[in-house]
Design an enzyme around this catalytic site. Structure first.
Site, mmCIF file in Angstrom:
data_model
loop_
_atom_site.group_PDB
_atom_site.id
_atom_site.type_symbol
_atom_site.label_atom_id
_atom_site.label_comp_id
_atom_site.label_asym_id
_atom_site.label_seq_id
_atom_site.Cartn_x
_atom_site.Cartn_y
_atom_site.Cartn_z
ATOM 1 N N ARG A 172 -10.346 -4.102 -5.021
ATOM 2 C CA ARG A 172 -9.391 -3.279 -4.264
ATOM 3 C C ARG A 172 -8.814 -2.204 -5.178
ATOM 4 O O ARG A 172 -8.457 -2.449 -6.320
ATOM 5 C CB ARG A 172 -8.255 -4.150 -3.719
ATOM 6 C CG ARG A 172 -7.109 -3.326 -3.153
ATOM 7 C CD ARG A 172 -6.302 -4.061 -2.130
ATOM 8 N NE ARG A 172 -5.419 -5.067 -2.685
ATOM 9 C CZ ARG A 172 -4.552 -5.774 -1.937
ATOM 10 N NH1 ARG A 172 -4.481 -5.575 -0.636
ATOM 11 N NH2 ARG A 172 -3.796 -6.673 -2.503
ATOM 12 N N ARG A 196 -1.119 -16.239 -6.007
ATOM 13 C CA ARG A 196 -0.696 -15.742 -4.690
ATOM 14 C C ARG A 196 -1.352 -16.522 -3.560
ATOM 15 O O ARG A 196 -0.747 -16.727 -2.510
ATOM 16 C CB ARG A 196 -1.019 -14.244 -4.570
ATOM 17 C CG ARG A 196 -0.111 -13.396 -5.446
ATOM 18 C CD ARG A 196 -0.639 -11.993 -5.623
ATOM 19 N NE ARG A 196 -0.679 -11.254 -4.383
ATOM 20 C CZ ARG A 196 -1.401 -10.162 -4.204
ATOM 21 N NH1 ARG A 196 -2.151 -9.682 -5.177
ATOM 22 N NH2 ARG A 196 -1.371 -9.545 -3.051
HETATM 23 P P1 ADP Z 1 -4.282 -7.198 2.729
HETATM 24 O O1 ADP Z 1 -3.406 -6.095 3.247
HETATM 25 O O2 ADP Z 1 -4.468 -8.308 3.730
HETATM 26 O O3 ADP Z 1 -3.867 -7.712 1.401
HETATM 27 P P2 ADP Z 1 -6.309 -5.092 2.407
HETATM 28 O O4 ADP Z 1 -6.351 -4.460 3.745
HETATM 29 O O5 ADP Z 1 -5.633 -4.346 1.326
HETATM 30 O O6 ADP Z 1 -5.750 -6.605 2.522
HETATM 31 O O7 ADP Z 1 -7.816 -5.428 1.958
HETATM 32 C C1 ADP Z 1 -8.096 -6.058 0.715
HETATM 33 C C2 ADP Z 1 -9.349 -5.430 0.095
HETATM 34 O O8 ADP Z 1 -10.510 -5.790 0.869
HETATM 35 C C3 ADP Z 1 -9.337 -3.908 0.074
HETATM 36 O O9 ADP Z 1 -10.001 -3.468 -1.079
HETATM 37 C C4 ADP Z 1 -10.107 -3.511 1.330
HETATM 38 O O10 ADP Z 1 -10.730 -2.241 1.194
HETATM 39 C C5 ADP Z 1 -11.128 -4.632 1.442
HETATM 40 N N1 ADP Z 1 -11.444 -5.003 2.827
HETATM 41 C C6 ADP Z 1 -10.607 -5.017 3.905
HETATM 42 N N2 ADP Z 1 -11.256 -5.433 5.029
HETATM 43 C C7 ADP Z 1 -12.525 -5.717 4.649
HETATM 44 C C8 ADP Z 1 -13.693 -6.192 5.346
HETATM 45 N N3 ADP Z 1 -13.664 -6.486 6.662
HETATM 46 N N4 ADP Z 1 -14.814 -6.379 4.623
HETATM 47 C C9 ADP Z 1 -14.843 -6.098 3.280
HETATM 48 N N5 ADP Z 1 -13.801 -5.646 2.577
HETATM 49 C C10 ADP Z 1 -12.640 -5.451 3.229
HETATM 50 P P1 ADP Z 2 -1.078 -8.165 0.044
HETATM 51 O O1 ADP Z 2 -1.276 -6.984 0.948
HETATM 52 O O2 ADP Z 2 -2.116 -8.224 -1.005
HETATM 53 O O3 ADP Z 2 -0.949 -9.472 0.791
HETATM 54 P P2 ADP Z 2 1.583 -7.178 -0.226
HETATM 55 O O4 ADP Z 2 1.470 -5.766 -0.585
HETATM 56 O O5 ADP Z 2 1.823 -7.525 1.210
HETATM 57 O O6 ADP Z 2 0.278 -7.930 -0.722
HETATM 58 O O7 ADP Z 2 2.710 -7.889 -1.066
HETATM 59 C C1 ADP Z 2 2.789 -7.767 -2.472
HETATM 60 C C2 ADP Z 2 3.911 -8.658 -2.979
HETATM 61 O O8 ADP Z 2 5.166 -8.209 -2.431
HETATM 62 C C3 ADP Z 2 3.820 -10.115 -2.585
HETATM 63 O O9 ADP Z 2 3.005 -10.878 -3.464
HETATM 64 C C4 ADP Z 2 5.300 -10.542 -2.656
HETATM 65 O O10 ADP Z 2 5.719 -10.737 -3.997
HETATM 66 C C5 ADP Z 2 6.016 -9.300 -2.147
HETATM 67 N N1 ADP Z 2 6.268 -9.368 -0.689
HETATM 68 C C6 ADP Z 2 5.774 -8.528 0.264
HETATM 69 N N2 ADP Z 2 6.224 -8.873 1.478
HETATM 70 C C7 ADP Z 2 7.017 -9.958 1.316
HETATM 71 C C8 ADP Z 2 7.762 -10.796 2.204
HETATM 72 N N3 ADP Z 2 7.768 -10.595 3.532
HETATM 73 N N4 ADP Z 2 8.452 -11.826 1.660
HETATM 74 C C9 ADP Z 2 8.466 -12.053 0.347
HETATM 75 N N5 ADP Z 2 7.784 -11.321 -0.547
HETATM 76 C C10 ADP Z 2 7.059 -10.273 -0.077
#
Ligand code: ADP
Ligand code: ADP
Ligand code: ZN
Length: 214
Positions: A127, A171
């Site tokens: 990512r 995480r």
């Molecule tokens: P989240 O918000 O749930 O943490 P992201 O939308 O940031 O996840 O996606 C995590 C990573 O996986 C990013 O690098 C994104 O481009 C990639 N990704 C998201 N959806 C898919 C998919 N359907 N297949 C492969 N890679 C994906």
């Molecule tokens: P991802 O998309 O990979 O799941 P996020 O960008 O949503 O990650 O979150 C990054 C970090 O921000 C989390 O690991 C946590 O520390 C914090 N965080 C985000 N949203 C929340 C929430 N609703 N409650 C507690 N911590 C949060």
């Protein structure tokens, strides 16, 4: 339409939420993005949140709930919104329900994007996030046109510190313990839809359109 996105870190919540926001013209509210913007701006909230985020832990509920409830009261949320990364604990979900109930409102749908842990580490190490607009890409599955530069705003892309494998493992543990119970919580309210998140991004979006009846 008021929707909550559920799923492990890296399941694709942000990717899909962004597409949904464009498609339905409603705001995409990501608490992770809000915290990262605060860290970048050097606010007190950002400094507090960073302590937890760097360790792969959740930011305490009391720092998150009011922030989101305030955000939902803004004018642009009146026709709906997509919550991405909130709620992440049962107390957050209960606080959200209580705040909505107060104004005679409720969520329409919780969409759980299901991706097994085995796929997550790989997704996260590939990512890349834009330092400016928060857009996310993947070096293999969703590459940018120019390597290392955001397609939307041309700013630099980074590998987030908390996307390194050790922190991702932490995480995932936190996810299973504190966030996964929300799947049953929303199933019990009759608004949960499960989506297979291991297929291509466009196919995932198509499944979401189907469950939202649009
Ligand atoms: P989240 O918000 O749930 O943490 P992201 O939308 O940031 O996840 O996606 C995590 C990573 O996986 C990013 O690098 C994104 O481009 C990639 N990704 C998201 N959806 C898919 C998919 N359907 N297949 C492969 N890679 C994906
Ligand atoms: P991802 O998309 O990979 O799941 P996020 O960008 O949503 O990650 O979150 C990054 C970090 O921000 C989390 O690991 C946590 O520390 C914090 N965080 C985000 N949203 C929340 C929430 N609703 N409650 C507690 N911590 C949060
Ligand atoms: Zn950008």
């Amino acid at each position: 339409m008021k929707v909550v996105m559920l799923g492990a870190p890296g399941a694709g919540k942000g990717t899909q939420a962004k597409k949904m926001a464009e498609r339905w013209q409603i705001p995409h509210i990501s608490t992770g993005d809000i915290f990262r913007a605060n860290i970048k701006a050097g606010t007190e909230l950002g400094a507090k949140a960073k302590e937890y985020m760097d360790q792969g832990l959740l930011v305490p509920d009391e720092l998150v709930v009011d922030l989101v409830v305030d955000r939902l009261q803004q004018e642009d949320c009146k026709d709906g919104y997509i919550l991405d990364g909130f709620p992440r604990t049962i107390p957050q979900a209960e606080a959200l329900d209580a705040a909505l109930e107060k104004v005679n409102d409720k969520l329409d749908k919780a969409i759980n994007i299901d991706v097994p842990d085995e796929n997550i580490i790989n997704r996260m190490s590939g990512r890349r996030a834009c330092v400016q607009c928060g857009a996310t890409y993947h070096i293999t599955y969703n590459p940018t046109k120019v390597e290392g530069k955001c397609d939307a705003c041309n700013a630099d892309l980074i590998l987030r510190d908390d996307d390194k494998p050790e922190t991702v493992k932490k995480r995932l543990g936190v996810y299973h313990e504190q966030t996964q119970p929300l799947i049953d919580y929303y199933a019990g309210k009759g608004i949960l839809s499960n989506i297979d998140g291991t297929i291509g991004m466009d196919e995932v979006f198509h499944s979401i359109e189907k469950v939202l009846g649009a």
